[in-house]
Design a protein around this motif. Structure first.
Motif, PDB file in Angstrom:
ATOM      1  N   ILE A   9       0.838  -1.203   0.000  1.00 47.41           N
ATOM      2  CA  ILE A   9       0.000   0.000   0.000  1.00 47.41           C
ATOM      3  C   ILE A   9       0.871   1.251   0.000  1.00 47.41           C
ATOM      4  CG2 ILE A   9      -1.780   1.299   1.236  1.00 47.41           C
ATOM      5  CD1 ILE A   9      -2.662  -1.389   2.480  1.00 47.41           C
ATOM      6  N   HIS A  10       1.976   1.202   0.701  1.00 44.44           N
ATOM      7  CA  HIS A  10       2.956   2.286   0.736  1.00 44.44           C
ATOM      8  C   HIS A  10       2.325   3.649   1.064  1.00 44.44           C
ATOM      9  CE1 HIS A  10       6.580   0.123  -0.112  1.00 44.44           C
ATOM     10  NE2 HIS A  10       6.047  -0.473  -1.162  1.00 44.44           N
ATOM     11  N   ALA A  11       1.505   3.645   2.111  1.00 43.68           N
ATOM     12  CA  ALA A  11       0.958   4.890   2.671  1.00 43.68           C
ATOM     13  C   ALA A  11       0.167   5.702   1.659  1.00 43.68           C
ATOM     14  CB  ALA A  11       2.081   5.738   3.277  1.00 43.68           C
ATOM     15  N   ASN A  12      -0.414   5.034   0.671  1.00 41.52           N
ATOM     16  CA  ASN A  12      -1.233   5.704  -0.341  1.00 41.52           C
ATOM     17  C   ASN A  12      -2.697   5.507   0.026  1.00 41.52           C
ATOM     18  OD1 ASN A  12      -2.590   6.572  -2.653  1.00 41.52           O
ATOM     19  ND2 ASN A  12      -1.035   5.779  -4.051  1.00 41.52           N
ATOM     20  N   LEU A  13      -3.231   6.443   0.786  1.00 40.53           N
ATOM     21  CA  LEU A  13      -4.587   6.320   1.312  1.00 40.53           C
ATOM     22  C   LEU A  13      -5.628   6.338   0.202  1.00 40.53           C
ATOM     23  CD1 LEU A  13      -6.505   6.209   3.773  1.00 40.53           C
ATOM     24  CD2 LEU A  13      -6.480   8.715   3.751  1.00 40.53           C
ATOM     25  N   HIS A  14      -5.464   7.212  -0.798  1.00 41.52           N
ATOM     26  CA  HIS A  14      -6.473   7.315  -1.852  1.00 41.52           C
ATOM     27  C   HIS A  14      -6.568   6.006  -2.635  1.00 41.52           C
ATOM     28  CE1 HIS A  14      -7.169  11.548  -1.117  1.00 41.52           C
ATOM     29  NE2 HIS A  14      -5.865  11.741  -1.119  1.00 41.52           N
ATOM     30  N   ALA A  15      -5.435   5.369  -2.893  1.00 44.68           N
ATOM     31  CA  ALA A  15      -5.468   4.085  -3.587  1.00 44.68           C
ATOM     32  C   ALA A  15      -6.147   3.018  -2.727  1.00 44.68           C
ATOM     33  CB  ALA A  15      -4.049   3.652  -3.942  1.00 44.68           C
ATOM     34  N   LEU A  16      -5.816   2.978  -1.434  1.00 44.40           N
ATOM     35  CA  LEU A  16      -6.411   1.983  -0.553  1.00 44.40           C
ATOM     36  C   LEU A  16      -7.919   2.158  -0.463  1.00 44.40           C
ATOM     37  CD1 LEU A  16      -6.308  -0.310   1.493  1.00 44.40           C
ATOM     38  CD2 LEU A  16      -5.760   1.384   3.258  1.00 44.40           C
ATOM     39  N   GLU A  17      -8.377   3.381  -0.321  1.00 42.04           N
ATOM     40  CA  GLU A  17      -9.822   3.589  -0.198  1.00 42.04           C
ATOM     41  C   GLU A  17     -10.553   3.224  -1.485  1.00 42.04           C
ATOM     42  OE1 GLU A  17     -10.126   6.893   3.360  1.00 42.04           O
ATOM     43  OE2 GLU A  17     -10.138   7.627   1.285  1.00 42.04           O
ATOM     44  N   ALA A  18      -9.945   3.490  -2.637  1.00 39.09           N
ATOM     45  CA  ALA A  18     -10.555   3.087  -3.905  1.00 39.09           C
ATOM     46  C   ALA A  18     -10.636   1.563  -4.007  1.00 39.09           C
ATOM     47  CB  ALA A  18      -9.766   3.658  -5.076  1.00 39.09           C
ATOM     48  N   VAL A  19      -9.586   0.884  -3.571  1.00 34.50           N
ATOM     49  CA  VAL A  19      -9.567  -0.574  -3.592  1.00 34.50           C
ATOM     50  C   VAL A  19     -10.637  -1.141  -2.663  1.00 34.50           C
ATOM     51  CG1 VAL A  19      -8.225  -2.540  -2.721  1.00 34.50           C
ATOM     52  CG2 VAL A  19      -7.208  -0.961  -4.376  1.00 34.50           C
ATOM     53  N   LEU A  20     -10.740  -0.609  -1.467  1.00 33.33           N
ATOM     54  CA  LEU A  20     -11.727  -1.131  -0.519  1.00 33.33           C
ATOM     55  C   LEU A  20     -13.154  -0.893  -1.006  1.00 33.33           C
ATOM     56  CD1 LEU A  20     -10.077  -0.158   2.878  1.00 33.33           C
ATOM     57  CD2 LEU A  20     -10.133  -2.411   1.771  1.00 33.33           C
ATOM     58  N   GLU A  21     -13.380   0.237  -1.664  1.00 37.29           N
ATOM     59  CA  GLU A  21     -14.711   0.486  -2.224  1.00 37.29           C
ATOM     60  C   GLU A  21     -15.020  -0.534  -3.323  1.00 37.29           C
ATOM     61  OE1 GLU A  21     -17.347   4.004  -4.409  1.00 37.29           O
ATOM     62  OE2 GLU A  21     -15.314   4.439  -3.699  1.00 37.29           O
ATOM     63  N   ASP A  22     -14.038  -0.783  -4.190  1.00 36.28           N
ATOM     64  CA  ASP A  22     -14.250  -1.747  -5.268  1.00 36.28           C
ATOM     65  C   ASP A  22     -14.416  -3.153  -4.710  1.00 36.28           C
ATOM     66  OD1 ASP A  22     -14.083  -2.025  -8.354  1.00 36.28           O
ATOM     67  OD2 ASP A  22     -12.772  -3.623  -7.613  1.00 36.28           O
ATOM     68  N   ALA A  23     -13.635  -3.483  -3.693  1.00 33.78           N
ATOM     69  CA  ALA A  23     -13.693  -4.827  -3.115  1.00 33.78           C
ATOM     70  C   ALA A  23     -15.029  -5.094  -2.432  1.00 33.78           C
ATOM     71  CB  ALA A  23     -12.549  -5.022  -2.122  1.00 33.78           C
ATOM     72  N   GLY A  24     -15.765  -4.030  -2.126  1.00 34.17           N
ATOM     73  CA  GLY A  24     -17.084  -4.219  -1.539  1.00 34.17           C
ATOM     74  C   GLY A  24     -18.044  -4.947  -2.459  1.00 34.17           C
ATOM     75  N   ARG A  25     -17.688  -5.062  -3.740  1.00 36.72           N
ATOM     76  CA  ARG A  25     -18.525  -5.805  -4.692  1.00 36.72           C
ATOM     77  C   ARG A  25     -18.377  -7.313  -4.519  1.00 36.72           C
ATOM     78  NH1 ARG A  25     -17.027  -5.701  -9.654  1.00 36.72           N
ATOM     79  NH2 ARG A  25     -14.857  -5.071  -9.336  1.00 36.72           N
ATOM     80  N   HIS A  26     -17.354  -7.725  -3.780  1.00 28.49           N
ATOM     81  CA  HIS A  26     -17.046  -9.145  -3.646  1.00 28.49           C
ATOM     82  C   HIS A  26     -17.233  -9.581  -2.185  1.00 28.49           C
ATOM     83  CE1 HIS A  26     -15.174  -8.406  -7.507  1.00 28.49           C
ATOM     84  NE2 HIS A  26     -14.354  -7.540  -6.942  1.00 28.49           N
ATOM     85  N   ALA A  27     -17.672 -10.799  -2.012  1.00 25.61           N
ATOM     86  CA  ALA A  27     -17.750 -11.350  -0.657  1.00 25.61           C
ATOM     87  C   ALA A  27     -16.373 -11.863  -0.263  1.00 25.61           C
ATOM     88  CB  ALA A  27     -18.764 -12.484  -0.614  1.00 25.61           C
ATOM     89  N   TYR A  28     -15.933 -11.539   0.962  1.00 24.40           N
ATOM     90  CA  TYR A  28     -14.672 -12.088   1.465  1.00 24.40           C
ATOM     91  C   TYR A  28     -14.772 -12.264   2.971  1.00 24.40           C
ATOM     92  CZ  TYR A  28     -13.708  -7.080   2.208  1.00 24.40           C
ATOM     93  OH  TYR A  28     -13.790  -5.746   2.565  1.00 24.40           O
ATOM     94  N   ASP A  29     -13.990 -13.216   3.468  1.00 23.92           N
ATOM     95  CA  ASP A  29     -14.026 -13.566   4.880  1.00 23.92           C
ATOM     96  C   ASP A  29     -12.896 -12.936   5.680  1.00 23.92           C
ATOM     97  OD1 ASP A  29     -16.208 -15.537   4.526  1.00 23.92           O
ATOM     98  OD2 ASP A  29     -14.687 -16.633   3.400  1.00 23.92           O
ATOM     99  N   GLN A  30     -11.761 -12.711   5.026  1.00 22.31           N
ATOM    100  CA  GLN A  30     -10.573 -12.232   5.729  1.00 22.31           C
ATOM    101  C   GLN A  30      -9.747 -11.359   4.808  1.00 22.31           C
ATOM    102  OE1 GLN A  30      -9.618 -12.670   8.990  1.00 22.31           O
ATOM    103  NE2 GLN A  30      -7.941 -11.261   8.528  1.00 22.31           N
ATOM    104  N   VAL A  31      -9.192 -10.282   5.376  1.00 20.55           N
ATOM    105  CA  VAL A  31      -8.260  -9.415   4.653  1.00 20.55           C
ATOM    106  C   VAL A  31      -6.839  -9.816   5.033  1.00 20.55           C
ATOM    107  CG1 VAL A  31      -7.507  -7.041   4.245  1.00 20.55           C
ATOM    108  CG2 VAL A  31      -9.926  -7.523   4.677  1.00 20.55           C
TER     109      VAL A  31
END
Length: 249
Positions: A9-31
Motif C-alpha cells: 500500500i505504501h501509505a497511499n490512502l487514496h489508492a487503498l480507499e478506492a480498492v476497498l470500495e471496489d472490493a465491496g462488490r465481492h464477498a470475502y471472509d478475511q483481509v
C-alpha cells in the motif's frame, strides 16, 4: 475461505480507499496484507488505521522493517527510501508503531493451506520476479500455495508436471484477470501493489482468492493519483515519489 489480498500500500490512502470500495462488490471472509503498508507515500497513519479497522492479517514487509529500525534509532535517513520513512515516523502514533511491531515475517495459514510472506515463500527481502527466482523458491519451499508481494507486479508463478519433471511457468495479470490453480500445481501468487504499481499500469491492484475453488482473481482500480501526488509534494518528500505514480513505475 475467501481472502481479500492487499500488498504494498505504501501509505497511499487514496489508492487503498478506492480498492476497498471496489472490493465491496465481492464477498470475502478475511483481509490479508502482504507487507509494506508504509514507505514512499504521504498517509501512513491513516493506512494503518484502515488495516486495524479491517482486522487484517498483516505480515512484515521490508519497508515496515525499515520503519521499525528508524523508530528505534538503528537506521539513519540515508536515501530516498529512508528519508520518506523518517518523515512518516513523525506522523505515526504509538499505537501505529506497536501495530507494525506485532507483524511477523511470514505466516502459515492452515485453514487456507497457504503461506503468506513478503518477498518469496522463503524470504522477506528476495524477489519472486523471474522464472529463475521462482525455480529457486519452489526448490527451497515445498508447500502448495504461497502469496507474496514486493515486486509490485500482479501475476502467478506455477509448477507444472511435464515428461522431464517439474517445470515453471509465469502468467502476468497486469490487466487483471483470473487464474484457476490446477489440482497438481504448486503456485506463488502476487496481487500486485495497491499504492505503487510498477507494471506500467497506474491503477491500484488487488486480488481475491477462493480457497475452496482455487480461484485467484486480480482487479485494477483507478484512484485519485493527483491527490496523492499533491500530498507527497506538500509533505516535502522527493518529487520522484509523486511523478512515478502517473507512470505506474
Amino acid at each position: 475461505m475467501r481472502l481479500l489480498l492487499l500488498s504494498d500500500i505504501h501509505a497511499n490512502l487514496h489508492a487503498l480507499e478506492a480498492v476497498l470500495e471496489d472490493a465491496g462488490r465481492h464477498a470475502y471472509d478475511q483481509v490479508v496484507h502482504l507487507g509494506d503498508a508504509v514507505g514512499y507515500g504521504p498517509r501512513p497513519h491513516e493506512v494503518l488505521d484502515h488495516l486495524r479497522a479491517l482486522d487484517a492479517t498483516c505480515i512484515l514487509g521490508n519497508h515496515d522493517e525499515l520503519m521499525l529500525q528508524i523508530l528505534n534509532g538503528t537506521r539513519a535517513a540515508d536515501g530516498i527510501v529512508t528519508q520518506a520513512l523518517a518523515w512518516q515516523a513523525t506522523q505515526l502514533q504509538p499505537s501505529d508503531a506497536a501495530l507494525i511491531g506485532s507483524w511477523r515475517d511470514g505466516i502459515e495459514d492452515a485453514e487456507v493451506g497457504a503461506r503468506y510472506r513478503h518477498g518469496t515463500p522463503t524470504s522477506l527481502h528476495e524477489y519472486t520476479d523471474s522464472l529463475g527466482a521462482a525455480r529457486e523458491a519452489f526448490a527451497a519451499w515445498h508447500g502448495r500455495v504461497a502469496f507474496v508481494g514486493h515486486t509490485h507486479l500482479p501475476g502467478v508463478y506455477a509448477t507444472l508436471n511435464a515428461p522431464v519433471g517439474e517445470w515453471v511457468k509465469h502468467q502476468s495479470l497486469s490487466d487483471g484477470g483470473s487464474y484457476m490453480v490446477p489440482p497438481s500445481a504448486r503456485v506463488i501468487l502476487n496481487p500486485g501493489s495497491v499504492g505503487q504499481p510498477r507494471d506500467g499500469n497506474p491503477h491500484a491492484s488487488y486480488a481475491t482468492f477462493d480457497s475452496a475453488r482455487g480461484l485467484f482473481q486480480v482487479f485494477r482500480v483507478p484512484y485519485d493519483i493527483e491527490a496523492t501526488q499533491a500530498e507527497i509534494r506538500a509533505a516535502g518528500l522527493p518529487d520522484v515519489l509523486a511523478a512515478r505514480l502517473s507512470l505506474g513505475k
